[in-house]
Write a protein that holds these residues in place. Structure first.
Motif, PDB file in Angstrom:
ATOM      1  N   PRO A 107      -3.961   4.519  -5.739  1.00 11.25           N
ATOM      2  CA  PRO A 107      -5.027   3.781  -4.804  1.00 11.25           C
ATOM      3  C   PRO A 107      -4.980   4.140  -3.280  1.00 11.25           C
ATOM      4  CG  PRO A 107      -3.078   2.348  -5.463  1.00 11.25           C
ATOM      5  CD  PRO A 107      -3.176   3.639  -6.320  1.00 11.25           C
ATOM      6  N   LEU A 108      -3.849   4.338  -3.083  1.00 12.76           N
ATOM      7  CA  LEU A 108      -3.403   4.694  -1.323  1.00 12.76           C
ATOM      8  C   LEU A 108      -4.356   5.622  -0.849  1.00 12.76           C
ATOM      9  CD1 LEU A 108      -2.082   3.673   1.287  1.00 12.76           C
ATOM     10  CD2 LEU A 108      -0.488   5.534   0.943  1.00 12.76           C
TER      11      LEU A 108
ATOM     12  N   MET B  43       0.814  -1.154   0.236  1.00 15.09           N
ATOM     13  CA  MET B  43      -0.155   0.082  -0.209  1.00 15.09           C
ATOM     14  C   MET B  43       0.708   1.145   0.126  1.00 15.09           C
ATOM     15  SD  MET B  43      -3.034  -0.821   2.802  1.00 15.09           S
ATOM     16  CE  MET B  43      -4.025   0.318   2.556  1.00 15.09           C
TER      17      MET B  43
ATOM     18  N   GLN C  32       3.152   2.148  -1.808  1.00 14.32           N
ATOM     19  CA  GLN C  32       3.672   2.789  -2.981  1.00 14.32           C
ATOM     20  C   GLN C  32       5.118   3.165  -3.089  1.00 14.32           C
ATOM     21  OE1 GLN C  32      -0.390   4.991  -4.285  1.00 14.32           O
ATOM     22  NE2 GLN C  32       0.641   6.063  -2.747  1.00 14.32           N
TER      23      GLN C  32
ATOM     24  N   VAL D  59       0.137  11.468  -4.465  1.00 15.22           N
ATOM     25  CA  VAL D  59       0.984  10.491  -3.877  1.00 15.22           C
ATOM     26  C   VAL D  59       1.384  10.815  -2.519  1.00 15.22           C
ATOM     27  CG1 VAL D  59       2.861   8.836  -4.366  1.00 15.22           C
ATOM     28  CG2 VAL D  59       1.653   9.724  -6.289  1.00 15.22           C
TER      29      VAL D  59
ATOM     30  N   TYR E  29     -10.774  -4.005  -2.758  1.00 12.08           N
ATOM     31  CA  TYR E  29     -11.012  -3.909  -1.154  1.00 12.08           C
ATOM     32  C   TYR E  29     -12.493  -4.475  -0.885  1.00 12.08           C
ATOM     33  CZ  TYR E  29      -6.462  -1.910  -0.604  1.00 12.08           C
ATOM     34  OH  TYR E  29      -5.049  -1.269  -0.897  1.00 12.08           O
TER      35      TYR E  29
ATOM     36  N   ARG F 269      -8.024   4.802  -0.725  1.00  8.64           N
ATOM     37  CA  ARG F 269      -8.141   3.778   0.315  1.00  8.64           C
ATOM     38  C   ARG F 269      -8.276   4.495   1.441  1.00  8.64           C
ATOM     39  NH1 ARG F 269     -10.785  -0.399   1.613  1.00  8.64           N
ATOM     40  NH2 ARG F 269     -10.168  -0.895   3.859  1.00  8.64           N
ATOM     41  N   GLU F 270      -7.266   5.508   1.840  1.00  5.62           N
ATOM     42  CA  GLU F 270      -7.025   6.102   3.109  1.00  5.62           C
ATOM     43  C   GLU F 270      -8.401   7.146   3.323  1.00  5.62           C
ATOM     44  OE1 GLU F 270      -3.968   6.126   5.658  1.00  5.62           O
ATOM     45  OE2 GLU F 270      -4.324   4.019   4.609  1.00  5.62           O
TER      46      GLU F 270
ATOM     47  N   ASN G 168      -6.372  -3.682  -6.293  1.00  5.31           N
ATOM     48  CA  ASN G 168      -7.209  -2.444  -5.735  1.00  5.31           C
ATOM     49  C   ASN G 168      -8.542  -2.989  -5.209  1.00  5.31           C
ATOM     50  OD1 ASN G 168      -4.661  -0.782  -5.896  1.00  5.31           O
ATOM     51  ND2 ASN G 168      -5.310  -0.310  -7.953  1.00  5.31           N
TER      52      ASN G 168
ATOM     53  N   PRO H  45      -8.376   6.936  -9.396  1.00  3.35           N
ATOM     54  CA  PRO H  45      -8.548   6.069  -8.160  1.00  3.35           C
ATOM     55  C   PRO H  45      -7.603   5.051  -8.269  1.00  3.35           C
ATOM     56  CG  PRO H  45     -10.781   6.967  -8.685  1.00  3.35           C
ATOM     57  CD  PRO H  45      -9.747   7.379  -9.764  1.00  3.35           C
ATOM     58  N   SER H  46      -7.709   4.350  -9.609  1.00  3.61           N
ATOM     59  CA  SER H  46      -6.853   3.175  -9.899  1.00  3.61           C
ATOM     60  C   SER H  46      -5.407   3.465  -9.923  1.00  3.61           C
ATOM     61  CB  SER H  46      -7.247   2.373 -10.947  1.00  3.61           C
ATOM     62  OG  SER H  46      -7.206   3.483 -12.211  1.00  3.61           O
TER      63      SER H  46
ATOM     64  N   LEU I  82     -12.069   0.244  -4.144  1.00  6.78           N
ATOM     65  CA  LEU I  82     -11.186   0.737  -3.074  1.00  6.78           C
ATOM     66  C   LEU I  82     -11.502   0.973  -1.923  1.00  6.78           C
ATOM     67  CD1 LEU I  82      -8.839   2.824  -5.437  1.00  6.78           C
ATOM     68  CD2 LEU I  82      -7.996   1.228  -4.122  1.00  6.78           C
TER      69      LEU I  82
END
Lengths: 114, 220
Positions: free
Chosen positions: B152-153, A36, A38, B123, A87, B156-157, A85, B148-149, B186
């Protein structure tokens, strides 16, 4: 370029550990990086080289072990790995999940000489 | 010799972030962290949000993270609210330590919500816990449906996603279905707020979410 910031924090930890263990030289550092996070390995290596230049860790090899993402479904307790991706629980399709692994950023071990 | 360490690299930042959250809890202040690309509309969303919150008698403050210049901070000055500017001098994100200094300069007893406008970047800001209660992903239709793809982080966050500039959607090849599917995959629990940033911004659902979040911070 969050790698530079991460390398800076990593270096702070290395210096403390070297001090505690009276290390004169660090040869190798292994970190665990959750997928996650990156982390781009080449960028991380470059940042590590930059922040360790002229220090006791200059020239040390940085090994990055990537940790896959694993989740547990809060509804049905299914544990699964995340790919592409997605979830979502493969068993009950719930999106309420807890993270088991995959966001860590950990200094695993270091090799050096005292 | 080999030394087993197992120490969190981000530990110092995370400890600081936890301290900040404890301070905010004590002061009953909500802090949200807006993250999005340059030009996604973060400052415009703040302008609309702050104006609407003023009408509801909430007091807001803004911490502006900018690589250089005070242009965003200047845009918000007309609201007569506390604004602190953090020029990161090239750094691509904010960290907890810089937020600590900014919070110290605010009279938290008189503030309900602190908005952080993070450095324009999808990022790095997603990586750093800066003591906020919620990260908000801000993305506009003109950036494309693939964000989004690709990042992703952040998605997701994020505790909520704002899809901005929907009034421009008809002029773009934005694939709404693909975007919605990626966000749902996500982060199926995050609400999505659509906004047309210039006229009729449609920020009521977002304001409702902020009010609920503030309530939960006050009751925690």
């Amino acid at each position: 370029m969050h790698e530079l910031s991460i390398a800076g924090s990593l270096f702070d930890i290395l210096q403390n550990i070297a001090k505690e263990n009276n290390l004169k030289k660090i040869y190798k550092v292994t970190i665990l990086a959750g997928r996650m996070r990156q982390i781009v390995p080449t960028a991380m290596e470059m940042a590590f080289t930059a922040v360790t230049a002229g220090s006791l860790a200059e020239g040390a090899k940085l090994e990055i072990e990537v940790v896959p993402i694993k989740m547990r479904c809060v509804s049905c307790s299914e544990e699964f790995s995340v790919w592409h991706n997605i979830y979502i629980c493969p068993s009950c399709e719930s999106a309420k999940l807890e993270l088991l692994q995959g966001d860590e950023l950990i200094v695993k071990n270091i090799e050096g000489e005292d | 010799m080999e030394i087993t360490v197992m120490k969190n690299i981000m530990g110092a930042n995370e400890e600081k972030a936890s301290e900040l959250r404890a301070l905010l809890k004590d002061k009953k202040v909500l802090m949200v962290n807006l993250i999005g690309s340059p030009g996604a509309g973060k400052t415009t969303i703040l302008e609309n949000t702050i104006a609407a919150l003023k009408e509801k008698n909430y007091s807001a403050a803004v911490i502006e993270g900018d690589v250089a210049t005070d242009r965003d901070a200047k845009r918000l000055q007309r609201f007569d609210i506390p604004i602190t500017l953090i020029n990161t001098d090239g750094a691509c994100h904010l960290e907890a330590l810089s937020i600590e200094a900014s919070l110290a300069g605010l009279e938290l007893d008189k503030i309900d919500i602190v908005f952080i406008e993070n450095v324009g970047n999808l990022v790095c800001p997603a990586e750093f816990d800066i003591g906020e209660h919620a990260k908000i992903a801000v993305v506009s239709v003109t950036e494309g449906d693939d964000k989004p793809s690709k990042y992703p982080l952040l998605f997701r966050e994020a505790e909520a996603v704002i899809l901005n500039k929907t009034d421009l959607e008809k002029y773009t090849n934005f694939n709404r279905q693909s975007f919605m599917t990626d966000v749902k995959n996500l982060n199926g629990t995050a609400p999505l707020f659509e906004m047309a940033s210039m006229d009729k911004p449609n920020i009521e659902p977002w304001l409702g979410w902020l009010e609920n979040k503030l309530k939960s911070v006050r009751e925690s």
